[in-house]
Design a protein around this motif. Sequence first.
Motif, PDB file in Angstrom:
ATOM      1  N   TRP A   1       0.851  -1.198   0.000  1.00  0.00           N
ATOM      2  CA  TRP A   1       0.000   0.000   0.000  1.00  0.00           C
ATOM      3  C   TRP A   1       0.876   1.233   0.000  1.00  0.00           C
ATOM      4  O   TRP A   1       2.069   1.156   0.278  1.00  0.00           O
ATOM      5  N   ASN A   2       0.293   2.395  -0.308  1.00  0.00           N
ATOM      6  CA  ASN A   2       1.107   3.591  -0.454  1.00  0.00           C
ATOM      7  C   ASN A   2       0.333   4.838  -0.073  1.00  0.00           C
ATOM      8  O   ASN A   2      -0.894   4.833   0.041  1.00  0.00           O
ATOM      9  N   MET A   3       1.074   5.939   0.111  1.00  0.00           N
ATOM     10  CA  MET A   3       0.485   7.198   0.551  1.00  0.00           C
ATOM     11  C   MET A   3      -0.501   7.769  -0.466  1.00  0.00           C
ATOM     12  O   MET A   3      -1.522   8.338  -0.105  1.00  0.00           O
ATOM     13  N   LYS A   4      -0.211   7.594  -1.741  1.00  0.00           N
ATOM     14  CA  LYS A   4      -1.062   8.170  -2.785  1.00  0.00           C
ATOM     15  C   LYS A   4      -2.465   7.568  -2.733  1.00  0.00           C
ATOM     16  O   LYS A   4      -3.473   8.283  -2.855  1.00  0.00           O
ATOM     17  N   ASP A   5      -2.550   6.253  -2.530  1.00  0.00           N
ATOM     18  CA  ASP A   5      -3.848   5.581  -2.503  1.00  0.00           C
ATOM     19  C   ASP A   5      -4.607   5.829  -1.201  1.00  0.00           C
ATOM     20  O   ASP A   5      -5.841   5.816  -1.181  1.00  0.00           O
ATOM     21  N   LYS A   6      -3.884   6.024  -0.105  1.00  0.00           N
ATOM     22  CA  LYS A   6      -4.524   6.137   1.208  1.00  0.00           C
ATOM     23  C   LYS A   6      -4.823   7.583   1.611  1.00  0.00           C
ATOM     24  O   LYS A   6      -5.570   7.815   2.567  1.00  0.00           O
ATOM     25  N   MET A   7      -4.278   8.544   0.916  1.00  0.00           N
ATOM     26  CA  MET A   7      -4.388   9.941   1.314  1.00  0.00           C
ATOM     27  C   MET A   7      -5.843  10.411   1.402  1.00  0.00           C
ATOM     28  O   MET A   7      -6.644  10.182   0.495  1.00  0.00           O
ATOM     29  N   GLY A   8      -6.184  11.049   2.524  1.00  0.00           N
ATOM     30  CA  GLY A   8      -7.509  11.607   2.727  1.00  0.00           C
ATOM     31  C   GLY A   8      -8.540  10.636   3.260  1.00  0.00           C
ATOM     32  O   GLY A   8      -9.650  11.042   3.618  1.00  0.00           O
ATOM     33  N   LYS A   9      -8.211   9.365   3.357  1.00  0.00           N
ATOM     34  CA  LYS A   9      -9.186   8.362   3.774  1.00  0.00           C
ATOM     35  C   LYS A   9      -9.285   8.281   5.303  1.00  0.00           C
ATOM     36  O   LYS A   9      -8.328   8.560   6.012  1.00  0.00           O
ATOM     37  N   PRO A  10     -10.456   7.870   5.821  1.00  0.00           N
ATOM     38  CA  PRO A  10     -10.598   7.667   7.259  1.00  0.00           C
ATOM     39  C   PRO A  10      -9.840   6.420   7.709  1.00  0.00           C
ATOM     40  O   PRO A  10      -9.428   5.598   6.876  1.00  0.00           O
ATOM     41  N   LEU A  11      -9.681   6.283   9.022  1.00  0.00           N
ATOM     42  CA  LEU A  11      -8.871   5.203   9.564  1.00  0.00           C
ATOM     43  C   LEU A  11      -9.285   3.825   9.065  1.00  0.00           C
ATOM     44  O   LEU A  11      -8.435   2.997   8.720  1.00  0.00           O
ATOM     45  N   HIS A  12     -10.598   3.566   9.024  1.00  0.00           N
ATOM     46  CA  HIS A  12     -11.025   2.209   8.664  1.00  0.00           C
ATOM     47  C   HIS A  12     -10.699   1.886   7.206  1.00  0.00           C
ATOM     48  O   HIS A  12     -10.493   0.712   6.866  1.00  0.00           O
ATOM     49  N   GLU A  13     -10.601   2.899   6.353  1.00  0.00           N
ATOM     50  CA  GLU A  13     -10.212   2.647   4.964  1.00  0.00           C
ATOM     51  C   GLU A  13      -8.696   2.572   4.828  1.00  0.00           C
ATOM     52  O   GLU A  13      -8.181   1.801   4.005  1.00  0.00           O
ATOM     53  N   VAL A  14      -7.988   3.347   5.628  1.00  0.00           N
ATOM     54  CA  VAL A  14      -6.524   3.256   5.623  1.00  0.00           C
ATOM     55  C   VAL A  14      -6.085   1.858   6.022  1.00  0.00           C
ATOM     56  O   VAL A  14      -5.113   1.318   5.494  1.00  0.00           O
ATOM     57  N   HIS A  15      -6.823   1.233   6.963  1.00  0.00           N
ATOM     58  CA  HIS A  15      -6.421  -0.072   7.487  1.00  0.00           C
ATOM     59  C   HIS A  15      -6.906  -1.250   6.647  1.00  0.00           C
ATOM     60  O   HIS A  15      -6.590  -2.402   6.979  1.00  0.00           O
ATOM     61  N   GLN A  16      -7.666  -0.999   5.597  1.00  0.00           N
ATOM     62  CA  GLN A  16      -8.017  -2.115   4.726  1.00  0.00           C
ATOM     63  C   GLN A  16      -6.760  -2.662   4.080  1.00  0.00           C
ATOM     64  O   GLN A  16      -5.898  -1.880   3.648  1.00  0.00           O
ATOM     65  N   PRO A  17      -6.544  -3.967   3.999  1.00  0.00           N
ATOM     66  CA  PRO A  17      -7.452  -5.048   4.385  1.00  0.00           C
ATOM     67  C   PRO A  17      -7.028  -5.737   5.696  1.00  0.00           C
ATOM     68  O   PRO A  17      -6.911  -6.971   5.726  1.00  0.00           O
ATOM     69  N   VAL A  18      -6.755  -5.006   6.778  1.00  0.00           N
ATOM     70  CA  VAL A  18      -6.352  -5.614   8.043  1.00  0.00           C
ATOM     71  C   VAL A  18      -7.482  -6.505   8.550  1.00  0.00           C
ATOM     72  O   VAL A  18      -8.621  -6.046   8.712  1.00  0.00           O
ATOM     73  N   PRO A  19      -7.221  -7.793   8.818  1.00  0.00           N
ATOM     74  CA  PRO A  19      -8.276  -8.704   9.265  1.00  0.00           C
ATOM     75  C   PRO A  19      -8.912  -8.243  10.575  1.00  0.00           C
ATOM     76  O   PRO A  19      -8.218  -7.792  11.493  1.00  0.00           O
ATOM     77  N   LEU A  20     -10.217  -8.355  10.656  1.00  0.00           N
ATOM     78  CA  LEU A  20     -11.008  -8.087  11.866  1.00  0.00           C
ATOM     79  C   LEU A  20     -11.036  -6.617  12.267  1.00  0.00           C
ATOM     80  O   LEU A  20     -11.634  -6.276  13.288  1.00  0.00           O
ATOM     81  N   TYR A  21     -10.403  -5.726  11.497  1.00  0.00           N
ATOM     82  CA  TYR A  21     -10.417  -4.314  11.880  1.00  0.00           C
ATOM     83  C   TYR A  21     -11.841  -3.764  11.875  1.00  0.00           C
ATOM     84  O   TYR A  21     -12.260  -3.081  12.817  1.00  0.00           O
ATOM     85  N   GLU A  22     -12.587  -4.062  10.825  1.00  0.00           N
ATOM     86  CA  GLU A  22     -13.945  -3.540  10.704  1.00  0.00           C
ATOM     87  C   GLU A  22     -14.830  -4.043  11.844  1.00  0.00           C
ATOM     88  O   GLU A  22     -15.600  -3.282  12.431  1.00  0.00           O
TER      89      GLU A  22
END
Length: 308
Positions: free
Chosen positions: A125-146
């Motif tokens: 994953w990288n900063m360009k794709d994650k920029m501006g997103k909330p925590l739960h989207e930044v942490h995708q696809p961390v298992p069980l995070y949601e």
Amino acid sequence: MRLESDWWIELESTYIQRVAQRKELHSKYGHTILNYLPGSELACRELMFTVIDFLQKRYPFQFSFQPRSGLFENKILGIIEDVNNVEPLFFLLNHVPEDFMIVQKDSSTNKYHLRAGVSCSAIGWNMKDKMGKPLHEVHQPVPLYEQSLRHSMDRYFDKLSCDKPIQRGSWTFEAGQPLFLQVEDPGYAAHKQYNPELRIEDVHLRVDWQTLRRLPESGAIVFNFKALFTPVTEFRKEPYIPQLVARVLRDSQTSIKDYKSWQHLEHKLLPALDQWAQEQRDLGVVPPGWEERTLDEHPFYPGWDYSL
């Protein structure tokens, strides 16, 4: 665990090589490595000066700063830089071999969003794709995070005070020492592939040692980490560790194994860990019948000596 403030940023013998590697990665990947959004400028600048203040106090023989002139001297690299004429995140890239990410609360969503950062140690994953997103989207696809962490993390961030930074370690196993890989990189697929010729000497424990703190002026929260690689063969001389790690690997949920991507290494890891665990029992280092559990010395092991 609570972070002892003196140990926020630690320099290692690989400092010069890591800084050069990170600058090379940025020259190749650009906004994938370093990125920020409007509204994060104050937090970025506050972070830069917080880091400068720490470095000159913690390592006075390696770094110095003249507030009136704005000149920062890095005696390791032989660089003098005017902090008034440099973007804060570029300053961090050029002088600190750690990743920094800034999250700020969004008034429209009431959630914390990723607003700025420099990250050279990410796999997939990288900063360009994650920029501006909330925590739960930044942490995708961390298992069980949601299911387990999404709501509690936002509440925790709300309560995090400036005087109580924390630290934690996130770990996995890797063949070699890949620091930064993107899905489109040729080496990305290869680093997850089964290799029957793999040597146990080439398998490493990767720990992303992380800290979390709130900045007092901007109120932004800073997440920073660095990747540390340890040859798995070091486990052989660490009491209890081979048996404990083997148990963790065998008992981990499939979703965790898929996310951490160590299945392709288990054909070398598990036999070696079992062999070393038996050696430790035969030597009397580990008593017969010991049940795997979190060690009293966590996160260390019995007999660990920091002076070594």
